[in-house]
Scaffold this motif. Structure first.
Motif, mmCIF file in Angstrom:
data_model
loop_
_atom_site.group_PDB
_atom_site.id
_atom_site.type_symbol
_atom_site.label_atom_id
_atom_site.label_comp_id
_atom_site.label_asym_id
_atom_site.label_seq_id
_atom_site.Cartn_x
_atom_site.Cartn_y
_atom_site.Cartn_z
ATOM 1 N N SER A 61 11.996 -7.962 0.939
ATOM 2 C CA SER A 61 10.988 -6.896 0.931
ATOM 3 C C SER A 61 9.711 -7.417 0.314
ATOM 4 C CB SER A 61 11.492 -5.696 0.128
ATOM 5 O OG SER A 61 12.620 -5.136 0.758
ATOM 6 N N GLU A 63 6.581 -7.511 -2.003
ATOM 7 C CA GLU A 63 6.494 -7.036 -3.386
ATOM 8 C C GLU A 63 5.104 -7.280 -3.938
ATOM 9 O OE1 GLU A 63 8.796 -7.675 -7.656
ATOM 10 O OE2 GLU A 63 9.596 -8.553 -5.823
ATOM 11 N N ASN A 85 9.938 -4.772 -6.553
ATOM 12 C CA ASN A 85 11.388 -4.764 -6.374
ATOM 13 C C ASN A 85 12.112 -4.788 -7.706
ATOM 14 O OD1 ASN A 85 10.965 -4.758 -3.644
ATOM 15 N ND2 ASN A 85 11.380 -6.933 -3.365
ATOM 16 N N ASN A 187 14.121 -0.231 -2.653
ATOM 17 C CA ASN A 187 12.966 -1.111 -2.847
ATOM 18 C C ASN A 187 11.938 -1.012 -1.729
ATOM 19 O OD1 ASN A 187 13.482 -2.314 -5.349
ATOM 20 N ND2 ASN A 187 14.811 -3.871 -4.473
ATOM 21 N N SER A 188 12.269 -0.315 -0.646
ATOM 22 C CA SER A 188 11.353 -0.286 0.502
ATOM 23 C C SER A 188 10.910 1.108 0.919
ATOM 24 C CB SER A 188 12.010 -0.968 1.713
ATOM 25 O OG SER A 188 13.166 -0.259 2.117
ATOM 26 N N GLY A 197 8.869 1.832 -2.665
ATOM 27 C CA GLY A 197 9.909 1.425 -3.597
ATOM 28 C C GLY A 197 9.971 2.322 -4.818
#
Length: 726
Positions: A61, A63, A85, A187-188, A197
């Motif tokens: 993901s 970040e 994250n 986290n997404s 997130g």
């Protein structure tokens, strides 16, 4: 006869029923075949490539990179998507329970897609048109949507995208464990306001990390997933509370919460600690400069180490030199001073009718006079007014702006950077703006004189004089005083910021000496030979001025300013670290110590004495005020061996300004530095770190042990010969 008719009718009904059943079967078969065909076309990537196992294994993901102050406070984020994250161990159990109870209660039992949910959607949502029936997407499918988005395929967009999500979801379930999928999702997932997130969301709405969330806060965030604007707790608190209570009730239904806990939590208000680093950022001007510099550094790192770091997506950590406490002190001092001085300026402008003169200089159209609702910057909040373009321009043209730059002269580190009143509404950085430096330039003229053999006790004429060669220019002292019968000592002329002796000093020096000094200081080039340069007509930025004063504080050595200490990747590995720079020797140690002794007296008994008399600052300090012609720019520069404080105050375009001494450097800029110093003095740690005494030998400080004035002529000669020494 009646019986035959009835039989014929029954036969007809049976035939119709058979046709209907046949049609239904055909439609069902067609539907099944269509679904199978569409599924096959999607599976074999006719409608676009699907990620394979290898690609799914390497999911990372994006970040956000974080910017830290020197005392490890997060002061900014750099992102394509605002995402930070976290690890699975940081996710509270109640957050996972709230998510599963609300979004996918069979999460741990299905294989990425939920047949029961599809059946519920078909019967309740489609056949019965029940809007409360809920969606059919599992958490895994929602994750796929977050990661890969949805493509447009005309009227088939929805079924094609749903099939894609189902296929990828079944694949990803074979690659990752359930908890890993849960972590990827958290986290997404988007929370609105360009926040992605749960860690970023926890920081935005509650100013805490995700592992610090309590149950009701977790329920608020999970509730936002249904509609992140409608259930935004800042924008729509009532909607958010109702949705939070629904989430708590769902947790109760899944036995994650007892009835007693559910009831007590549902009664609580939502308490936000909203923290938007982008809209209300401390050090907004500084973080913008850090981003620009960091992009240059990362580009160099990538080129030299064959790496591919991305500042907006790789979760880098940028550690800066800025002291968060000092930054807050500086911003507070600016706000306090400008609120007071803006009221004074507004009152002065109203009385002298300067607005009419301003209007005559502008060219406005009829369009500019149309009334509309506008939002303008105000110190306490955004100000809404009904006015026209002319009102808006006048509002901002007469607005006082301030810039503060505080550095460590020993290494060039930026301690505080205030580029203006508000980065979001007024993004132009006044630290970098070139303005007439006025008398804050004089120490460089006098230092050049000391470097070239002129003594602090050399005496100069203080009598007004006209210079025909320079268009009959006639310099005057700020208070219009002169002493035709007396000369003034160089040290005293500087602490009182006298113009006439400064011009006479300029003519005594070789022009090339001053040009060379300015070149070493990296000032803008001097392009003419006008003697007014001695009075500070050169346009210099606060950055350039503060860096140059650092040479006085650092015994003649000047260090370039820097903002970034180091940059690490998200695992903590250092990918860039500041290398201590070599100082440039601008002045000799003896010259700077002599000049510092003089500028200490400027604070004790000269133009900067209000810092002692009015603000009661006790610490060792050297400083110099600067007031540009017509009070257009106000400066105050101050330093100790460990800190340089530079301040500029003025309006954005200089065509609106004070017409009285309230716009002088000592009245407008000095109080900002004084209030900063007062806070430092009250903080034992900062006091010890920055307000260190000067270490100047007695033989140097005694160089200014001479009378301020000396009488001219025979009388003066005999007084010097037989009179009492002062």
């Amino acid at each position: 006869m009646e019986t035959i008719k009835e039989k014929l009718l029954q036969l007809k009904e049976k035939k119709t029923l058979r046709l209907l059943l046949k049609s239904i079967v055909i439609l069902l078969l067609f539907g099944v075949v269509s679904v199978i065909l569409l599924f096959s076309l999607v599976y074999f990537e006719v409608f676009g490539k699907l990620p394979n196992k290898e690609e799914l294994t390497s999911i990372i993901s994006e970040e956000a990179s974080l910017i830290y102050s020197s005392d490890e406070v997060i002061i900014g984020k750099l992102f394509a998507e605002n995402r930070t994250n976290v690890k699975l161990s940081q996710i509270p159990t109640h957050l996972k329970e709230a998510l599963i109870a609300t979004e996918d209660k069979r999460f741990y039992s299905h294989n990425g897609y939920d047949g029961q949910s599809y059946a519920r959607v078909f019967f309740r949502s489609l056949l019965l048109q029940d809007a409360s029936g809920g969606g059919g997407s599992t958490i895994t499918q929602q994750l796929i949507k977050n990661l890969y988005g949805r493509q447009y395929h005309g009227f088939l967009s929805l079924p094609i995208n749903k099939i894609k999500e189902l296929i990828i979801a079944s694949r990803i379930e074979k690659v990752y464990s359930k908890d890993e999928i849960l972590l990827l999702y958290l986290n997404s997932v988007p929370f609105g306001e360009n926040v992605f997130g749960v860690e970023s969301a926890a920081n935005r709405f509650f100013n805490k990390s995700v592992n610090e969330l309590n149950i009701e806060e977790s329920a608020v965030l999970v509730g936002m997933l249904k509609a992140n604007t409608y259930y935004n707790p800042r924008l729509h608190p009532e909607n958010a509370k109702k949705r939070r209570n629904t989430v708590l009730q769902l947790m109760n239904s899944e036995t994650y919460l007892s009835n007693e806990d559910t009831n007590s939590l549902q009664k609580l208000p939502i308490v936000l600690h909203y923290n938007n680093l982008n809209s209300n950022a401390t050090a907004g001007y500084f973080t913008y400069q850090v981003k620009k510099k960091a992009m240059e550094l990362i580009k160099t790192v990538n080129e030299t180490s064959n790496s591919n770091y991305n500042l907006e997506t790789d979760g880098l950590k940028i550690y800066t030199t800025l002291n968060y406490d000092m930054q807050q002190i500086a911003e507070k001092a600016v706000k306090k001073q400008l609120i007071i001085k803006q009221q004074q300026l507004d009152k002065e402008l109203a009385s002298n009718k300067l607005k009419n003169k301003w209007l005559h200089k502008k060219q406005f159209t009829e369009n500019d006079k149309h009334k509309r609702t506008m939002q303008l910057f105000d110190w306490d909040s955004t100000k809404t007014i009904t006015g026209n373009k002319i009102d808006s321009l006048w509002y901002y043209d007469k607005m006082l702006n301030a810039a503060v730059l505080i550095t460590n002269p020993k290494n060039g580190a930026v301690i505080s950077w205030v580029g203006g009143n508000n980065f979001n509404t007024l993004p132009f950085d006044m630290v970098l703006s070139h303005r007439q430096i006025a008398s804050a330039f004089k120490p460089f003229l006098y230092a050049t004189a000391l470097e070239n053999g002129i003594s602090p006790c050399d005496y100069f004429e203080n009598e007004e004089k006209t210079y025909p060669k320079y268009e009959n220019w006639k310099p005057q002292n700020a208070d219009h005083s002169s002493t035709p019968d007396k000369k003034v000592a160089l040290w005293y002329a500087l602490i009182q910021s006298m113009n006439i002796p400064s011009v006479n000093l300029y003519f005594k020096l070789e022009k090339e000496w001053l040009i060379d000094t300015c070149k070493k200081l990296q000032f803008p080039e001097i392009t003419d030979d006008a003697p007014s340069i001695a009075l500070g007509t050169l346009d210099v930025s606060l950055l350039e001025a503060t860096r140059a004063y650092g040479a006085f504080a650092n015994k003649g050595e000047m260090k370039d300013v820097y903002m970034i200490q180091k940059i690490t990747d998200k695992e903590g590995n250092i990918i860039y670290e500041e290398i201590p720079q070599k100082a440039e020797q601008i002045f000799t140690k003896e010259s700077t110590q002599t000049l510092t002794t003089i500028l200490q007296q400027a604070v004790e008994q000269g133009t900067g004495n209000s810092i002692r008399n009015t603000y009661n600052i006790k610490s060792p300090l050297a400083g110099k005020t600067g007031t540009a012609q017509n009070y257009t720019n106000a400066w105050f520069m101050a330093y100790t061996p460990n800190i340089v404080l530079g301040t500029w105050v003025g309006t954005s375009k200089n065509d609106v300004h004070f017409t009285s001494g309230k716009g002088s450097g000592s009245s407008l800029a000095l109080p900002i530095v004084a209030n900063i110093l007062k806070e430092i003095e009250n903080n034992p740690e900062l006091n010890e770190q920055y307000l260190t005494p000067f270490d100047i030998p007695e033989e140097i400080s005694s160089k200014i042990d001479c009378a301020p004035y000396r009488e001219k002529g025979i009388k003066g000669f005999f007084n010097r010969l037989f009179g009492k020494k002062k």
